[in-house]
Design an enzyme around this catalytic site. Structure first.
Site, PDB file in Angstrom:
ATOM      1  N   THR A  46       0.818  -1.218   0.000  1.00  0.00           N
ATOM      2  CA  THR A  46       0.000   0.000   0.000  1.00  0.00           C
ATOM      3  C   THR A  46       0.852   1.269   0.000  1.00  0.00           C
ATOM      4  O   THR A  46       0.316   2.358  -0.208  1.00  0.00           O
ATOM      5  CB  THR A  46      -0.900   0.030   1.251  1.00  0.00           C
ATOM      6  OG1 THR A  46      -0.071   0.046   2.431  1.00  0.00           O
ATOM      7  CG2 THR A  46      -1.825  -1.186   1.280  1.00  0.00           C
ATOM      8  N   CYS A  50       2.680   2.772   9.361  1.00  0.00           N
ATOM      9  CA  CYS A  50       1.793   2.865  10.523  1.00  0.00           C
ATOM     10  C   CYS A  50       2.601   2.727  11.803  1.00  0.00           C
ATOM     11  O   CYS A  50       3.742   2.259  11.799  1.00  0.00           O
ATOM     12  CB  CYS A  50       0.754   1.736  10.499  1.00  0.00           C
ATOM     13  SG  CYS A  50      -0.274   1.661   9.008  1.00  0.00           S
ATOM     14  N   CYS A  54      -1.555   0.257  15.215  1.00  0.00           N
ATOM     15  CA  CYS A  54      -2.600   0.610  14.250  1.00  0.00           C
ATOM     16  C   CYS A  54      -3.703  -0.442  14.248  1.00  0.00           C
ATOM     17  O   CYS A  54      -3.431  -1.647  14.181  1.00  0.00           O
ATOM     18  CB  CYS A  54      -1.994   0.737  12.852  1.00  0.00           C
ATOM     19  SG  CYS A  54      -3.205   1.244  11.587  1.00  0.00           S
ATOM     20  N   ARG A  79       3.781   6.735   2.720  1.00  0.00           N
ATOM     21  CA  ARG A  79       2.879   7.779   3.208  1.00  0.00           C
ATOM     22  C   ARG A  79       2.395   7.431   4.610  1.00  0.00           C
ATOM     23  O   ARG A  79       2.214   6.258   4.946  1.00  0.00           O
ATOM     24  CB  ARG A  79       1.669   7.946   2.285  1.00  0.00           C
ATOM     25  CG  ARG A  79       2.005   8.286   0.860  1.00  0.00           C
ATOM     26  CD  ARG A  79       0.744   8.701   0.099  1.00  0.00           C
ATOM     27  NE  ARG A  79      -0.353   7.778   0.266  1.00  0.00           N
ATOM     28  CZ  ARG A  79      -0.538   6.684  -0.472  1.00  0.00           C
ATOM     29  NH1 ARG A  79       0.319   6.388  -1.431  1.00  0.00           N
ATOM     30  NH2 ARG A  79      -1.574   5.903  -0.261  1.00  0.00           N
ATOM     31  N   ASP A 449      20.336  13.630  49.440  1.00  0.00           N
ATOM     32  CA  ASP A 449      19.094  14.371  49.668  1.00  0.00           C
ATOM     33  C   ASP A 449      18.383  13.815  50.906  1.00  0.00           C
ATOM     34  O   ASP A 449      18.187  12.585  51.037  1.00  0.00           O
ATOM     35  CB  ASP A 449      18.203  14.248  48.432  1.00  0.00           C
ATOM     36  CG  ASP A 449      16.951  15.072  48.532  1.00  0.00           C
ATOM     37  OD1 ASP A 449      16.973  16.241  48.134  1.00  0.00           O
ATOM     38  OD2 ASP A 449      15.930  14.528  49.019  1.00  0.00           O
TER      39      ASP A 449
END
Length: 491
Positions: A46, A50, A54, A79, A449
């Site tokens: 595709t 992702c 997803c 993309r 501390d």
């Protein structure tokens, strides 16, 4: 997968971007959100990438590549998925905490240094050549500094497109693009849609595009669990009047950013933090987001931290009762260093009062904490403290103002500690506290501390610095900062 098991799909070995395919595929198949930010899933059929969690159908093994960053996927022509928004996943905890050049570079890129100063400016801050820096980033992340900055610009642009009514041309330059054409081409390439198509269908915000200002609402993702009570409680107890506001529901503060001032309100929700940013200049969106994430330690890997600390019987009950305790960090390194100096040998409430006198009131509006130059310009009467401590603050401000001391996200931790200890009135506790909160060092134990020692005593541990330090080195490294937070809680 066990709830406490640390995700292992991480860059490892000399070639940092080689990932274990089987471990990564199992993470994707189980949609485990704890792996978000460690890597992205690029689907060759595709051409979409992702985040591991997803909700889409798990792709076939033959169609999957695992890459170490969104920038690497974009560089290879994939993309971003518009369903899971992989560009908005939590950042990698590895780059967030590592003290090496790559980790420092990633923090500076997130803070917008490449957009403001270019790759030469980034390389200069790290004292490396551009060529060598590009080689190191590509080796570890599969992309160089320009590609990493481009991925961030695209995410910034998408947020502005979808959450404001600013004009698209203004968004292009606000996000750091050199031209509207470059902006259009990048958005189309990364999201598979034009800027106008991304904006279509969402409700108008009513935000006017005046003078470059904007109000932006967005979600900041994190890896669960997140113990919000400890985080909010710590920030609320130390909130400086006029700079910060804390309530049981959230936390707000003023920010000083590269191009102007801003305020942010952060509210904790299930699985994310709702952030409302009011920016004088929208070019500051990316650094504002980076500083909010850093301040709340949202890129941490709580599964890894808690798994190790829970092995120690002294902390096991604390981890079970309060999973996901984070280290509250700093929105501004200089401000945190001033807090550390002021907080020497006085109570938290007393330090708040003293710090509040250093802030110039701005009516009912929150005002950013003074920077180094502003603090140097204050009269002696503004420093409600002994003269020796006032001289320490002035020496600190002078060192930051002249560049001899760096407290930004890309600072070298060893060099910063050395520079701090060279200042009059700064001892190991102060330098370590700055390392823990301002520089994000995950492995600091404040063994001297008093509150830490009280917490150690409550946990049945040695309460002397030597004995406690030895126990911490044996049982809590490399997460001693998180153990420090838990000892403070036990105290």
């Amino acid at each position: 997968m066990s709830e406490n098991r640390q995700p292992r799909c991480r860059p490892r070995g000399r070639i940092g971007h080689v990932l274990d395919f089987e471990q990564c595929y199992r993470a994707v198949d189980s949609r485990d959100a704890r792996f978000d930010g460690w890597f992205v899933t690029a689907v060759t059929s595709t051409r979409i990438y992702c985040r591991p969690s997803c909700p889409a159908m798990t792709p076939k093994r033959a169609n999957v590549r695992f890459l170490p960053s969104a920038a690497a996927a974009q560089k290879d022509g994939f993309r971003a998925c518009l369903r899971c928004r992989p560009d908005a996943a939590p950042g990698s905890p590895e780059w967030d905490t590592r003290a090496d050049v790559v980790g420092r570079a990633m923090r500076l890129i997130a803070d917008g240094v490449v957009d403001r100063e270019g790759v030469p400016g980034l390389a200069g801050k790290l004292s490396y050549t551009e060529r060598h820096l590009h080689r190191m980033l590509t080796d570890q992340l599969g992309a160089g500094p320009l590609a990493l900055a481009r991925a961030q610009r695209a995410q910034t642009a998408r947020i502005l497109i979808e959450t404001t009514d600013l004009g698209l041309a203004e968004i292009a330059f606000a996000a750091g693009f050199g031209s509207v054409r470059q902006f259009n081409d990048t958005i189309r390439e990364i999201y598979g849609r034009t800027p106008s198509q991304l904006r279509a269908g969402r409700r108008a915000t009513g935000q006017a595009a005046e003078a470059g200002a904007a109000t932006v609402n967005l979600r900041l993702a994190y890896r669960p669990p997140l113990h919000t009570t400890s985080l909010l409680g710590y920030l609320a107890a130390r909130a400086v009047p006029g700079v910060e506001e804390a309530t049981p529901e959230g936390y707000g503060r003023a920010l000083r950013l590269p191009h102007g001032a801003a305020t942010v309100v952060l509210r904790f929700a299930d699985g994310h933090v709702d952030a409302t940013l009011r920016l004088d200049d929208v070019r500051d969106l990316a650094p504002a987001v980076a500083r909010c994430r850093r301040m709340l330690d949202l890129d941490a890997d709580p599964a890894a931290v808690d798994a190790l600390l829970a092995r120690d019987p002294a902390l096991a009950a604390s981890v079970r009762a309060e999973p996901g305790v984070r280290v509250p960090r700093a929105a501004d390194g200089f401000e945190l260093a001033v807090r550390a100096v002021v907080g020497q040998q006085i109570s938290v409430a007393g330090a708040r009062r003293v710090l509040g006198r250093l802030v110039a009131p701005d009516g009912d509006q929150l005002a950013a904490f003074p920077d180094a130059a502003a603090l140097l310009a204050l009269p002696d009467e503004a420093f409600a403290m002994p003269a020796a401590r006032r001289r320490t603050l002035r020496a600190l401000a002078a060192a930051v103002a002249d560049g001899g001391l760096r407290l930004d996200p890309g600072a070298d931790r060893a060099e910063t500690e050395k520079a701090l200890l060279a200042l009059p009135g700064v001892g190991p506790w102060t330098a370590q506290y700055v390392a823990l909160r301002a520089l994000g060092d995950p492995d600091v134990l404040l063994a001297t501390d008093l509150a830490v020692r009280r917490g150690a005593r409550a946990a049945g541990l040695p309460d002397n610095p030597t004995g406690l330090g030895r126990h911490a080195a044996e049982h809590w490294a490399p997460w001693r900062s998180y153990a420090t937070m838990r000892l403070w809680r036990l105290a």
